[in-house]
Design an enzyme around this catalytic site. Structure first.
Site, short mmCIF file in Angstrom:
data_model
loop_
_atom_site.label_atom_id
_atom_site.label_comp_id
_atom_site.label_asym_id
_atom_site.label_seq_id
_atom_site.Cartn_x
_atom_site.Cartn_y
_atom_site.Cartn_z
N LEU A 65 -24.68 -17.65 8.59
CA LEU A 65 -25.34 -17.44 7.29
C LEU A 65 -26.79 -17.91 7.34
O LEU A 65 -27.17 -18.65 8.23
CB LEU A 65 -24.55 -18.21 6.22
CG LEU A 65 -23.08 -17.75 6.08
CD1 LEU A 65 -22.23 -18.84 5.44
CD2 LEU A 65 -23.01 -16.46 5.29
N PRO A 66 -27.60 -17.50 6.34
CA PRO A 66 -29.03 -17.83 6.43
C PRO A 66 -29.35 -19.33 6.40
O PRO A 66 -30.06 -19.82 7.27
CB PRO A 66 -29.64 -17.11 5.22
CG PRO A 66 -28.67 -16.02 4.88
CD PRO A 66 -27.32 -16.55 5.25
N THR A 100 -28.24 -21.92 11.28
CA THR A 100 -29.15 -23.06 11.44
C THR A 100 -29.41 -23.64 10.06
O THR A 100 -30.01 -22.97 9.21
CB THR A 100 -30.50 -22.61 12.06
OG1 THR A 100 -30.24 -21.97 13.30
CG2 THR A 100 -31.42 -23.81 12.28
N LYS A 175 -30.93 -28.29 17.34
CA LYS A 175 -31.45 -26.93 17.11
C LYS A 175 -32.79 -26.98 16.36
O LYS A 175 -33.72 -26.21 16.65
CB LYS A 175 -30.41 -26.13 16.32
CG LYS A 175 -30.88 -24.81 15.74
CD LYS A 175 -31.17 -23.76 16.79
CE LYS A 175 -31.68 -22.48 16.14
NZ LYS A 175 -32.21 -21.53 17.11
N LYS A 250 -38.15 -21.52 7.37
CA LYS A 250 -37.04 -22.41 6.98
C LYS A 250 -36.82 -23.48 8.05
O LYS A 250 -36.72 -24.68 7.74
CB LYS A 250 -35.76 -21.58 6.80
CG LYS A 250 -34.50 -22.42 6.64
CD LYS A 250 -33.24 -21.65 7.03
CE LYS A 250 -33.20 -21.25 8.46
NZ LYS A 250 -31.94 -21.01 9.09
P1 NAD Z 1 -29.56 -12.41 8.45
O1 NAD Z 1 -30.24 -12.68 7.17
O2 NAD Z 1 -29.87 -11.17 9.22
O3 NAD Z 1 -27.95 -12.45 8.23
C1 NAD Z 1 -27.29 -13.32 7.34
C2 NAD Z 1 -26.12 -12.57 6.70
O4 NAD Z 1 -25.39 -13.47 5.85
C3 NAD Z 1 -26.58 -11.39 5.82
O5 NAD Z 1 -25.92 -10.20 6.24
C4 NAD Z 1 -26.15 -11.81 4.41
O6 NAD Z 1 -25.78 -10.72 3.57
C5 NAD Z 1 -24.97 -12.72 4.71
N1 NAD Z 1 -24.62 -13.63 3.61
C6 NAD Z 1 -25.45 -14.40 2.87
N2 NAD Z 1 -24.74 -15.10 1.94
C7 NAD Z 1 -23.44 -14.77 2.13
C8 NAD Z 1 -22.22 -15.16 1.49
N3 NAD Z 1 -22.20 -16.03 0.47
N4 NAD Z 1 -21.06 -14.62 1.93
C9 NAD Z 1 -21.05 -13.72 2.96
N5 NAD Z 1 -22.18 -13.30 3.60
C10 NAD Z 1 -23.36 -13.83 3.19
O7 NAD Z 1 -29.83 -13.69 9.38
P2 NAD Z 1 -29.64 -13.82 10.97
O8 NAD Z 1 -30.92 -13.47 11.64
O9 NAD Z 1 -28.37 -13.18 11.38
O10 NAD Z 1 -29.52 -15.42 11.09
C11 NAD Z 1 -28.34 -16.13 10.69
C12 NAD Z 1 -28.53 -17.61 11.03
O11 NAD Z 1 -28.75 -17.74 12.45
C13 NAD Z 1 -29.76 -18.24 10.35
O12 NAD Z 1 -29.45 -19.56 9.99
C14 NAD Z 1 -30.83 -18.20 11.44
O13 NAD Z 1 -31.80 -19.22 11.26
C15 NAD Z 1 -29.99 -18.40 12.69
N6 NAD Z 1 -30.56 -17.81 13.93
C16 NAD Z 1 -31.10 -16.57 13.95
C17 NAD Z 1 -31.63 -16.07 15.13
C18 NAD Z 1 -32.27 -14.69 15.22
O14 NAD Z 1 -32.92 -14.39 16.25
N7 NAD Z 1 -32.11 -13.82 14.22
C19 NAD Z 1 -31.58 -16.83 16.32
C20 NAD Z 1 -30.99 -18.09 16.27
C21 NAD Z 1 -30.48 -18.57 15.06
#
Ligand code: NAD
Length: 301
Positions: A65-66, A100, A175, A250
């Site tokens: 999740l975000p 994260t 992280k 963030k």
């Molecule tokens: P994203 O925004 O693409 O995906 C998050 C998903 O969570 C979305 O599809 C959203 O609809 C869903 N969501 C939000 N609230 C929800 C709820 N209450 N119930 C169900 N689903 C819900 O983000 P991402 O890029 O996939 O990143 C996710 C996490 O991983 C973040 O914390 C980010 O910091 C971390 N991260 C991302 C990357 C990257 O390269 N994208 C790399 C390492 C870590």
């Protein structure tokens, strides 16, 4: 067959689910964005209409999740009194959060889970979307020794290096340190390439030179922020994420919060955070974080 419920199917969750399916796991999926869940149907995921439906019968629940507020809402219930998944899961269900988030939220969820006899680990990842697609993510786990062992059995299907950083919340802290470094490295890489261009250098040649010199780093190697240098990098794809600039802001904010708590000096991280704040305020929040390169180009003559 391992039964996994996966919640949060964005840029990272989607490819992680594909790898779990490839490894032969049964995966039920849920996202508040129904299109994100439906996109996994043809790959063999079971699409749930509610979180309750998703987690019922699962041996392991994974979340991606975000931010902390979303993780707290999903596990513990939202501010309007909604029920969290700790009240929905079967006895013995193992819980892994790979988002994260702030260590305090991770510790709170771990405490609540343990008080209800569930094992929970924080297991944020590094490696980006490419690592998630290739199944080569690095997992940084915080939790008990037995939680770590249980996590390894699942995470081996989506990652390559699985570290035990320490107790609950320590995965998040490690992280946060990593992403503080990433924010600084990305800013520095944009800065050096832009300076070279302003002085007549070809950014492709400059990148090759720095890759074989002491300026070598992860951004230059795998994620060049200048368009046209790496075909697969977000920079060569109109900065489509990837890793959204708002998520980098963030993470740098989490670094600042941690540094305030421990009274640690982080001048470089603070500067990188401010650069992202300015860049994002110009409408770049949902673009890839390497689009910071454009911020530098705009300041150039
Ligand atoms: P994203 O925004 O693409 O995906 C998050 C998903 O969570 C979305 O599809 C959203 O609809 C869903 N969501 C939000 N609230 C929800 C709820 N209450 N119930 C169900 N689903 C819900 O983000 P991402 O890029 O996939 O990143 C996710 C996490 O991983 C973040 O914390 C980010 O910091 C971390 N991260 C991302 C990357 C990257 O390269 N994208 C790399 C390492 C870590």
């Amino acid at each position: 067959m391992m039964k996994i419920a996966f919640i949060g199917l964005g840029n990272m969750g989607h490819p992680m689910v594909l790898n779990l399916l490839k490894a032969g796991c049964h995966v039920s999926v849920y996202d508040i964005n129904t299109a994100a869940a439906n996109a996994l149907k043809s790959a063999g995921a079971t699409v749930a209409n509610s979180m309750d439906e998703c987690v019922k019968g699962a041996e392991t629940v994974m979340t991606m999740l975000p931010a902390g507020e979303h993780v707290r809402a999903v596990y513990l219930g939202d501010h309007q009194g909604g029920v969290g998944l700790l009240k929905m899961i079967d006895a013995g269900t193992f819980l892994i959060d790979s988002s994260t988030i702030d260590p305090a939220s991770a510790k709170l969820v771990a405490q609540e889970a343990h008080s209800q006899s569930f094992e929970f680990v924080d297991a944020p990842v590094s490696g980006g979307v490419a690592g998630a697609q290739a199944g080569t993510l690095t997992f940084i786990v915080g939790g008990t020794d037995s939680g770590f062992k249980q996590a390894q059995a699942v995470l081996q299907h989506v990652g390559k290096n699985i570290f035990h950083a320490g107790k609950a919340g320590d995965g998040q802290m490690a992280k946060i340190c990593n992403n503080l470094m990433l924010g600084i490295i990305m800013s520095g890489t944009c800065e050096a390439l832009s300076l070279g261009m302003d002085n007549g250098l070809d950014p492709k040649v400059l990148s090759e030179i720095m890759l074989q010199s002491s300026g070598r780093n992860w951004a230059l190697e795998l994620y060049n922020p200048c368009p046209g240098i790496m075909e697969k990098a977000p920079a060569s794809n109109q900065y489509q994420p990837g890793f959204m600039a708002k998520l980098m802001l963030k993470d740098l904010g989490l670094g600042l919060e941690a540094a305030t708590n421990s009274q640690s000096p982080i001048p470089m991280g603070t500067l990188a955070r401010n650069l992202y704040a300015f860049h994002n305020a110009e409408g770049n929040e949902c673009r890839d974080f390497s689009s910071l390169f454009e911020f530098y180009r705009k300041q150039s003559k």
